[in-house]
Design a protein around this motif. Structure first.
Motif, PDB file in Angstrom:
ATOM      1  N   ASP A   1      10.889  84.841   6.265  1.00  0.00           N
ATOM      2  CA  ASP A   1      11.853  84.009   5.559  1.00  0.00           C
ATOM      3  C   ASP A   1      12.776  83.593   6.951  1.00  0.00           C
ATOM      4  O   ASP A   1      13.323  82.568   6.854  1.00  0.00           O
ATOM      5  N   ALA A   2      13.254  84.620   7.589  1.00  0.00           N
ATOM      6  CA  ALA A   2      14.339  84.351   8.684  1.00  0.00           C
ATOM      7  C   ALA A   2      13.693  83.265   9.746  1.00  0.00           C
ATOM      8  O   ALA A   2      14.514  82.436  10.427  1.00  0.00           O
ATOM      9  N   THR A   3      12.268  83.223   9.889  1.00  0.00           N
ATOM     10  CA  THR A   3      11.834  82.347  10.913  1.00  0.00           C
ATOM     11  C   THR A   3      11.824  80.837  10.274  1.00  0.00           C
ATOM     12  O   THR A   3      12.275  79.941  10.980  1.00  0.00           O
ATOM     13  N   LEU A   4      11.446  80.677   9.143  1.00  0.00           N
ATOM     14  CA  LEU A   4      11.464  79.614   8.344  1.00  0.00           C
ATOM     15  C   LEU A   4      13.042  79.084   8.371  1.00  0.00           C
ATOM     16  O   LEU A   4      13.451  77.768   8.568  1.00  0.00           O
TER      17      LEU A   4
ATOM     18  N   SER B   1      12.628  71.938  10.421  1.00  0.00           N
ATOM     19  CA  SER B   1      11.523  71.289   9.471  1.00  0.00           C
ATOM     20  C   SER B   1      11.406  71.930   8.059  1.00  0.00           C
ATOM     21  O   SER B   1      11.233  71.325   7.086  1.00  0.00           O
ATOM     22  N   ALA B   2      11.824  73.186   7.951  1.00  0.00           N
ATOM     23  CA  ALA B   2      11.801  73.856   6.616  1.00  0.00           C
ATOM     24  C   ALA B   2      12.638  73.410   5.841  1.00  0.00           C
ATOM     25  O   ALA B   2      12.738  73.526   4.419  1.00  0.00           O
ATOM     26  N   LEU B   3      13.776  72.882   6.223  1.00  0.00           N
ATOM     27  CA  LEU B   3      14.951  72.324   5.234  1.00  0.00           C
ATOM     28  C   LEU B   3      14.554  71.126   4.630  1.00  0.00           C
ATOM     29  O   LEU B   3      15.207  70.169   3.787  1.00  0.00           O
ATOM     30  N   THR B   4      13.286  70.030   4.956  1.00  0.00           N
ATOM     31  CA  THR B   4      13.043  69.060   4.728  1.00  0.00           C
ATOM     32  C   THR B   4      12.219  68.957   3.418  1.00  0.00           C
ATOM     33  O   THR B   4      11.581  69.976   3.100  1.00  0.00           O
ATOM     34  N   GLY B   5      12.454  67.702   2.634  1.00  0.00           N
ATOM     35  CA  GLY B   5      11.330  67.709   1.319  1.00  0.00           C
ATOM     36  C   GLY B   5      10.100  67.553   1.819  1.00  0.00           C
ATOM     37  O   GLY B   5       9.610  67.387   2.668  1.00  0.00           O
ATOM     38  N   PHE B   6       9.218  68.328   0.773  1.00  0.00           N
ATOM     39  CA  PHE B   6       7.563  68.380   0.877  1.00  0.00           C
ATOM     40  C   PHE B   6       7.342  69.402   1.920  1.00  0.00           C
ATOM     41  O   PHE B   6       6.043  69.435   2.071  1.00  0.00           O
TER      42      PHE B   6
ATOM     43  N   ILE C   1      16.465  65.544   0.656  1.00  0.00           N
ATOM     44  CA  ILE C   1      15.012  65.517   0.629  1.00  0.00           C
ATOM     45  C   ILE C   1      14.590  64.858   2.055  1.00  0.00           C
ATOM     46  O   ILE C   1      13.387  65.239   2.506  1.00  0.00           O
ATOM     47  N   ALA C   2      15.345  64.066   2.824  1.00  0.00           N
ATOM     48  CA  ALA C   2      14.985  63.120   3.850  1.00  0.00           C
ATOM     49  C   ALA C   2      15.195  63.859   5.121  1.00  0.00           C
ATOM     50  O   ALA C   2      16.293  64.357   5.224  1.00  0.00           O
ATOM     51  N   ILE C   3      14.358  63.639   6.262  1.00  0.00           N
ATOM     52  CA  ILE C   3      14.591  64.305   7.305  1.00  0.00           C
ATOM     53  C   ILE C   3      15.963  63.512   8.097  1.00  0.00           C
ATOM     54  O   ILE C   3      16.140  64.023   8.870  1.00  0.00           O
ATOM     55  N   ALA C   4      16.105  62.415   7.930  1.00  0.00           N
ATOM     56  CA  ALA C   4      17.432  61.876   8.580  1.00  0.00           C
ATOM     57  C   ALA C   4      18.595  62.631   7.922  1.00  0.00           C
ATOM     58  O   ALA C   4      19.510  62.893   8.806  1.00  0.00           O
ATOM     59  N   HIS C   5      18.492  63.144   6.957  1.00  0.00           N
ATOM     60  CA  HIS C   5      19.866  64.030   6.540  1.00  0.00           C
ATOM     61  C   HIS C   5      19.700  65.176   7.473  1.00  0.00           C
ATOM     62  O   HIS C   5      20.777  65.595   7.738  1.00  0.00           O
TER      63      HIS C   5
END
Length: 317
Positions: free
Chosen positions: A3-6, A11-16, A301-305
């Motif tokens: 979980d610490a790595t994620l 990338s792990a914060l983006t939707g899907f 949800i969006a990577i732009a965020h």
């Protein structure tokens, strides 16, 4: 992966992106093993009718993408089925494609909820760890629906390897699910960043510019080309930040930070409605919903965020 790595991976914060299934590629060519998995009592199945996810109402406030084998059978005939993998608890997971004509009938059943994939993610209609598998299922099932004939000879194709390829019945050509790479970039100049909007965006929302990677391009050169084509900006250094699976229908968003060599903007008005440089204070106000003009940035949800948030927090590469 811990979980610490994620947590360290943007990338792990983006939707899907939260997809914890073990895809078990080693089982895909073993039809007997997959058939046995399909009929286990702990097997769960996600269903998509045409392009519309079918959700299982567990209560007035809770939905799930997963159906038992018996519940899935009651949804109707499966046009296609794919083996998604194994859940963390060891239970098999599948995806099924239903006829789009069944949307109206299924939508009338009170124990079901039919809605679009974007709404499922943005409104948090299902647990967070189910959004990624649903995106996986929808992307692959959509590919099946679009590739019923061979691109090489035009002959009919059939599904193989537990739903992870299509085989031409005429010439024997093999076809595999595709993922289209898209670069999305936050262009910066000094202490400002470029945000733009298209006419289809929600009122007041500004986002990063983006575009498909073309044949023969590096990701960096795709960023430079799109920045020039859409905003008239020459780009120097390009740095990768994060990626996001984007099943609309089957893209991978590749998020980058791009340093502009100048600040004179010439927008492509066939692509964009507006665009300008924003200061850090303005962008922070947009993220927090307190911009004086009511302007906003995309939802988490969006990577732009993710790109904008990383720039605000000074965590860009």
């Amino acid at each position: 992966m811990t979980d610490a790595t994620l947590r360290r991976e943007r990338s792990a914060l983006t939707g899907f992106a939260d997809n914890r299934l073990d895809r078990r590629e080693d089982l895909r060519n073993n039809p007997d093993a997959v058939t046995a998995l399909r009929h286990r009592s702990d097997t769960r199945i996600a269903a998509v009718a045409g392009e519309t996810p079918v959700l299982n109402r567990l209560s007035d406030e809770r939905c799930s993408i997963w159906f038992s084998h018996g519940e899935a059978e009651m949804l109707g005939h499966a046009l296609e089925e794919i083996f998604l993998g194994m859940a963390e608890d060891g239970s098999p997971r599948f995806g099924r494609l239903l006829d789009r004509a069944s949307v109206e009938t299924l939508g009338a059943r009170p124990e079901l909820l039919l809605t679009d994939l974007r709404s499922v993610a943005m409104k948090r209609l299902v647990p967070e760890d189910e959004v990624g598998p649903l995106g996986e299922a929808k992307a692959v099932l959509d590919w099946h629906a679009r590739h019923r004939f061979c691109a090489q000879c035009g002959g009919p194709t059939v599904a193989g390897t537990s739903g992870w390829r299509r085989e031409c019945t005429s010439c024997g050509a093999l076809h595999f699910p595709r993922t289209d790479p898209v670069v999305i970039m936050l262009v910066t100049y000094g202490d400002t960043c470029l945000l733009a909007r298209q006419s289809r965006f929600a009122a007041g929302m500004y986002s990063c510019i983006a575009g498909f990677v073309e044949p023969g391009e590096t990701l960096e050169n795709a960023v430079r080309r799109e920045s020039w084509e859409e905003a008239g900006l020459r780009i120097g250094t390009v740095r990768y930040l994060a990626s996001q699976p984007w099943p609309f229908p089957s893209s991978i968003m590749i998020g980058c930070i791009a340093e502009a060599l100048g600040d004179e903007i010439t927008l492509d008005m066939t692509e964009l409605e507006d665009g300008r440089w924003f200061t850090r204070d303005e962008v922070l106000a947009m993220l927090e919903g307190r911009h004086a003009d009511g302007l906003s940035c995309p939802q988490p949800i969006a990577i732009a965020h993710t790109l904008v948030r990383a720039w605000i927090e000074g965590e860009t590469p």
